[in-house]
Design an enzyme around this catalytic site. Structure first.
Site, mmCIF file in Angstrom:
data_model
loop_
_atom_site.group_PDB
_atom_site.id
_atom_site.type_symbol
_atom_site.label_atom_id
_atom_site.label_comp_id
_atom_site.label_asym_id
_atom_site.label_seq_id
_atom_site.Cartn_x
_atom_site.Cartn_y
_atom_site.Cartn_z
ATOM 1 C CB SER A 147 -53.681 -29.026 23.784
ATOM 2 O OG SER A 147 -54.774 -29.254 22.957
ATOM 3 C CD GLU A 180 -3.120 -0.534 0.006
ATOM 4 O OE1 GLU A 180 -3.360 0.672 -0.149
ATOM 5 O OE2 GLU A 180 -3.609 -1.431 -0.702
#
Lengths: 795, 174
Positions: free
Chosen positions: A473, A193
């Site tokens: 239920s 870089e």
């Protein structure tokens, strides 16, 4: 010509009119230049203040980092070596002969050596070191735990950072200090870089020139020419727009940064700031988190090739994303390695060797990237209740949760596989079914797994927390419990009418419930009413006990309903979320002791200081004896009732209790059940609320049983409380008979509330009408053996 | 989802020394008893009296099946308690309960700590939880009942005091 021109200008200047103009012009120019200088100086000063404030002022918003539960390993623990290896795999530990480095392990024979990493626990900073775990010959149980120096009684394997919670920002990062940054990363980064990083003063004119020429030649932007410092400025302070003025500001700021800070400080900032990819809506910043995200391991444990991959990623985090574009990432990595060779950092042999290595981000580490977004919703809810100051979410808290990744992974896999299987076998449109599930520790309410849908790892509609559906239920055990809490009136052998009933309701039509199969079963034992989930028996019982009594019980157990309950609530016409059902059932699974469900154990500050924790807190809301009776009946549901498929699957062992639930029109399929240590609630249905055709038993119960077949769990054993006793009962009369009678059904009762005795074994007479005597008599011969064996459930 | 979240300050000022002395009798007697119980010793001949309840006086065998991990955590918890860090002592017990949630001795120790913290509601309920795991170990049951009794006394709940006292009497005269 020139002289002429000069003389003309001189004349002009000398003329009085023009001389005034010139003076004014000069004064104006001077003023303008002074003002410009002031503006420039002010701008520079402003920029200078800005960069220094941000750079020095604890500038990063760091989300709260969320960890899975630690794993306790101790002598006597029943755990397969493979489970420990799975855990190590998820933590990113690698096999290495000798386990010489942190983050590695070696297993040979019956022993497993783990070189653990340093980890901040709630109460201590555990340093890196080696621990040896000895297994029994079948590798299913731990027989010894030793560190290099001493025998240990127990040892904790750290949790994994699996997600983060922030207030607004979606940026996530894990900060590194200079000491934590591998040299290999720095050299790779600088080589690829900004090779003049250590010599330039923030900008590199040569670099800009080189880039400009390259761009002109190519006719498009091919090179950036930005130094690392400029990139830092760009990422840190500025937007992504590409304008001249922004470029100028960037250059000035870069120079200012260089004036104030050392190269080392700038590098550390860069390494923590740089954007490296996206995980959902979470932006991965910095190489610390980048390493965890891509490789599942801390940066310090990466090899040279992996560091080069990371360095190469900076140029285009999405273009070179190793997960989506492994070929591009590999090519980019090799370019970085060649540049490093050209710069003299690597020799030819080293470069060749590193280039041969695999990318290291493949399928094998995908588990280390799992983020469990559904569970994170729960964590966010719990923290949101207690951390009112949103700023705390950005202060780098460490949040230690109760998530058990072994169970979470099982639940996610089971839901996905089982729904597909059900759709296929029943001809249901593929992908139309949805499911939600929660698994908790029965003893302390810690949520160990949560799935909000069938798509694993997908952050979206969380059905476990937000989908409110009629529970069918699932409420029946509470109807029966409200009766059993009156032991002078009801026991498990009490006869109740499974006969039609018409319930008058003020202001609305009469309610005439029916059984699922439309049949009536006459008088049945209370236990059988629950076991077979008879609607009529339940409504008759519920109306007899009273809706208010039932409603009060639900409130005691956690369900906060407003206003009076309607009779249809007895059959579960009450909408709840999966997690609300879990709250209710947790108290059943915990002998009547209510405890808040929780997903977070404790919270530490960024610096490892304990901030707060959620201590165990329990409340007794029911008598353990009454709960023991209803849990016994729920065990019968599994062994011989509506969920008998689960009983069959687990060899008819009595170690599980549960209840199926189905809403009207088969829209919702539910199952809630527990073993000795875990409670799980499952819902299956469709998002459009259409019928699935699935009952609780044919849908949700399968997911429940698949899960329990694949996790390590203790069977449910009920302690024989001093106040409980076993009584042989005639199932037709509900009365106590002699234990030698072939038709005797042995049931637990609360001592001093035994049923009245009858003489002889025959059905005889009771205070209820008797139906179907012959049928019952035939069954009982076979049942007696079962009952004796059931008695053995109690230890 | 109501959570009993506690904020931690740097100084663990959770122990009121004066109150502690007031509760010393039951706490120390019970601790001694349980410490012995947990290391699996046999208690010889000594007579211990807790609020009129006589325990011991003969040779009594107590639970000897404690895993090394649990022993270690119980010791660690006790050290924290001795140092006045009751909350930390409770945290260590929670860790032990994750390993053995049905161990009545751990629950009993939790009840002791909650009692010392004057959190009587939690003292009662954890002692009561301990009792759901006690088979016929009347010694531990009696100790739990005595914590419940003292807690109800401190709360001024005479109805519960009477009820628990009756339960204690039942143990004495089976």
């Amino acid at each position: 010509m020139v002289a002429k021109k000069t003389s003309k200008v001189s004349k002009l200047l000398r003329s009085p009119r023009h001389s005034t103009f010139l003076l004014a012009y000069k004064a104006w120019l001077v003023r303008f230049l002074i003002m410009l200088a002031v503006v420039i100086v002010a701008a520079v000063v402003y920029l200078d203040i800005t960069i220094r404030n941000q750079f020095e002022g604890g500038n990063w918003a760091i989300p709260a980092h969320v960890y899975t539960r630690p794993l306790d390993l101790y002598v006597g623990l029943t755990i397969a070596e493979s489970s420990v290896l799975d855990e190590l795999g998820e933590l990113g530990y690698r096999f290495q002969i000798g386990a010489t480095e942190p983050g590695t392990y070696e297993n040979s024979g019956g022993s497993l050596t783990i070189h653990v990493r340093e980890f901040q626990f709630w109460d201590e900073l555990r340093l890196s070191g080696r621990v040896r775990i000895g297994f029994n010959p079948t590798k299913t149980k731990i027989v010894s735990v030793t560190s290099t120096s001493e025998k240990l009684d127990l040892f904790q394997l750290e949790g994994r950072l699996f997600g983060s919670v922030s207030s607004i920002s979606h940026e996530d990062r894990e900060l590194l200090t200079w000491d934590q940054i591998p040299e290999g990363l720095v050299t790779a980064l600088i080589a690829i870089e900004d090779r003049n990083f250590f010599s330039h003063w923030g900008v590199s004119p040569i670099g800009i020139l080189r880039a400009a020429i390259a761009n002109i030649v190519q006719g498009r932007v091919v090179q950036g020419g930005s130094t690392l410092t400029q990139q830092l400025v760009k990422n840190y302070y500025l937007t992504a727009e590409r304008t001249i003025s922004r470029k100028v500001v960037e250059l000035v700021m870069a120079v200012l940064l260089e004036m104030h800070y050392s190269k080392q400080e700038l590098l550390v900032a860069y390494i923590n700031e740089v954007y490296l990819g996206q995980a959902g809506n979470r932006a991965i910043h910095g190489f610390g988190l980048g390493s965890q995200f891509l490789f599942g391991r801390p940066l310090q444990e990466l090899n040279g090739a992996e560091l080069a991959t990371l360095a190469g990623l900076v140029k285009g985090p999405s273009h070179y994303n190793p997960l989506k574009h492994p070929e591009r990432a590999l090519e980019r990595r090799n370019i970085v390695l060649r540049v490093m060779q050209r710069e003299g950092i690597l020799n030819e042999v080293q470069t060749g060797q590193l280039q041969q290595l695999p990318l290291g981000t493949g399928r094998s580490v995908s588990i280390q990237r799992r983020s469990y977004p559904d569970f994170l919703d729960l964590v966010r809810n719990q923290l949101g209740n207690d951390f009112k100051d949103a700023a705390l979410f950005d202060a780098g808290l460490r949040v230690y949760t109760t998530l058990n990744p072994r169970i979470q992974n099982v639940v996610e896999t089971v839901i996905s596989d089982r729904l597909s299987q059900i759709e296929k076998s029943r001809g249901i449109q593929a992908g139309s079914l949805e499911a939600a599930a929660i698994v908790l520790r029965a003893d302390n309410g810690e949520v160990v797994a949560l799935a909000g849908g069938r798509d694993r790892g997908f952050a979206g509609y969380n059905r476990a927390l937000d989908a409110i559906r009629p529970v069918g239920s699932l409420l029946k055990p509470f109807v029966y419990l409200s009766a059993l809490e009156q032991p002078s009136a009801y026991g498990l052998g009490s006869l109740i009418a499974d006969k039609s009933i018409t319930v008058s309701q003020k202001g609305s039509e009469d309610w005439i419930p029916q059984n699922y199969n439309g049949e009536e079963h006459g008088f049945v034992m209370l236990m059988d009413g629950l076991k077979h989930s008879y609607n009529l028996a339940t409504v008759n019982l519920g109306m007899e006990v009273g809706l208010d009594t039932f409603g009060d019980l639900l409130k005691r157990f956690k369900y906060d309903h407003e206003g009076p309950l309607y009779p249809s609530a007895l059959l579960g016409a009450v909408p709840m979320t999966v997690s609300e059902v879990a709250d209710l059932y947790l108290t059943l699974a915990n002998s009547g002791f209510k405890t808040p469900t929780k997903s977070v154990r404790s919270v530490l500050s960024d610096g490892g200081e304990p901030l707060g924790r959620y201590p165990l807190s329990i409340e007794q809301v029911a008598q353990p004896e009454s709960i023991a009776l209803i849990v016994y009946a729920m065990q019968q549901v599994v062994l011989d009732g509506t969920a008998r498929a689960i009983g069959d699957r687990f060899g008819r062992a009595p170690g599980y209790a549960g209840k199926t639930g189905t809403s009207d029109g088969y829209r919702d399929s539910w199952y809630a059940g527990f073993s000795g240590d875990y409670l799980m609630v499952v819902w299956v249905g469709r998002d459009d609320n259409e019928s699935t055709g699935l009952s609780g038993a044919s849908g949700a119960a399968h997911i429940w049983s698949d899960t329990f077949a694949n996790i390590s769990t203790r069977p449910l054993t009920l302690t024989l409380l001093p106040d409980l006793t076993f009584i042989p009962v005639n199932p037709v009369t509900g009365m106590k008979i002699d234990a030698s009678c072939l038709n005797a059904v042995t049931l637990p009762y609360i001592a001093s509330y035994e049923p009245a005795s009858q003489s002889g074994c025959a059905a005889g007479t009771s205070n209820r009408n008797i139906n179907n005597t012959d049928g019952t008599q035939k069954k009982t011969n076979k049942r007696r053996g079962v009952d004796e064996w059931l008695k053995g459930i109690f230890k | 989802m109501a959570q009993g979240y506690i904020q931690i300050s740097k100084s663990f000022n959770l122990l009121d020394q004066k109150k502690m002395i007031g509760f010393a009798r039951i706490f120390l007697v019970a601790s001694t008893f349980l410490l012995q119980a947990c290391v699996g010793t046999q208690i010889q001949g000594e007579e211990v009296v807790i609020d009129g309840l006589t325990i011991g006086g003969g040779q009594q065998s107590v639970n000897t099946q404690t895993a090394p991990a649990i022993s270690s955590l119980l010791d660690q918890s006790q050290e924290e308690v001795n140092a006045g860090n009751l909350d930390e002592g409770a945290r260590v017990l929670e860790r032990a309960l994750r390993i053995e949630p049905s161990n009545p001795e751990i629950w009993h120790r939790m009840a002791q700590i909650k009692f010392s913290q004057t959190d009587y509601a939690q003292a009662v309920v954890t002692a009561s939880r301990s009792n759901t795991f006690v088979d016929n170990n009347s010694q531990l049951r009696a100790l739990n009942l005595s914590i419940m009794l003292e807690s109800y006394k401190a709360q001024g709940d005479s109805v519960q005091v009477g009820r628990v006292r009756a339960q204690i009497d039942n143990i004495q005269q089976p």
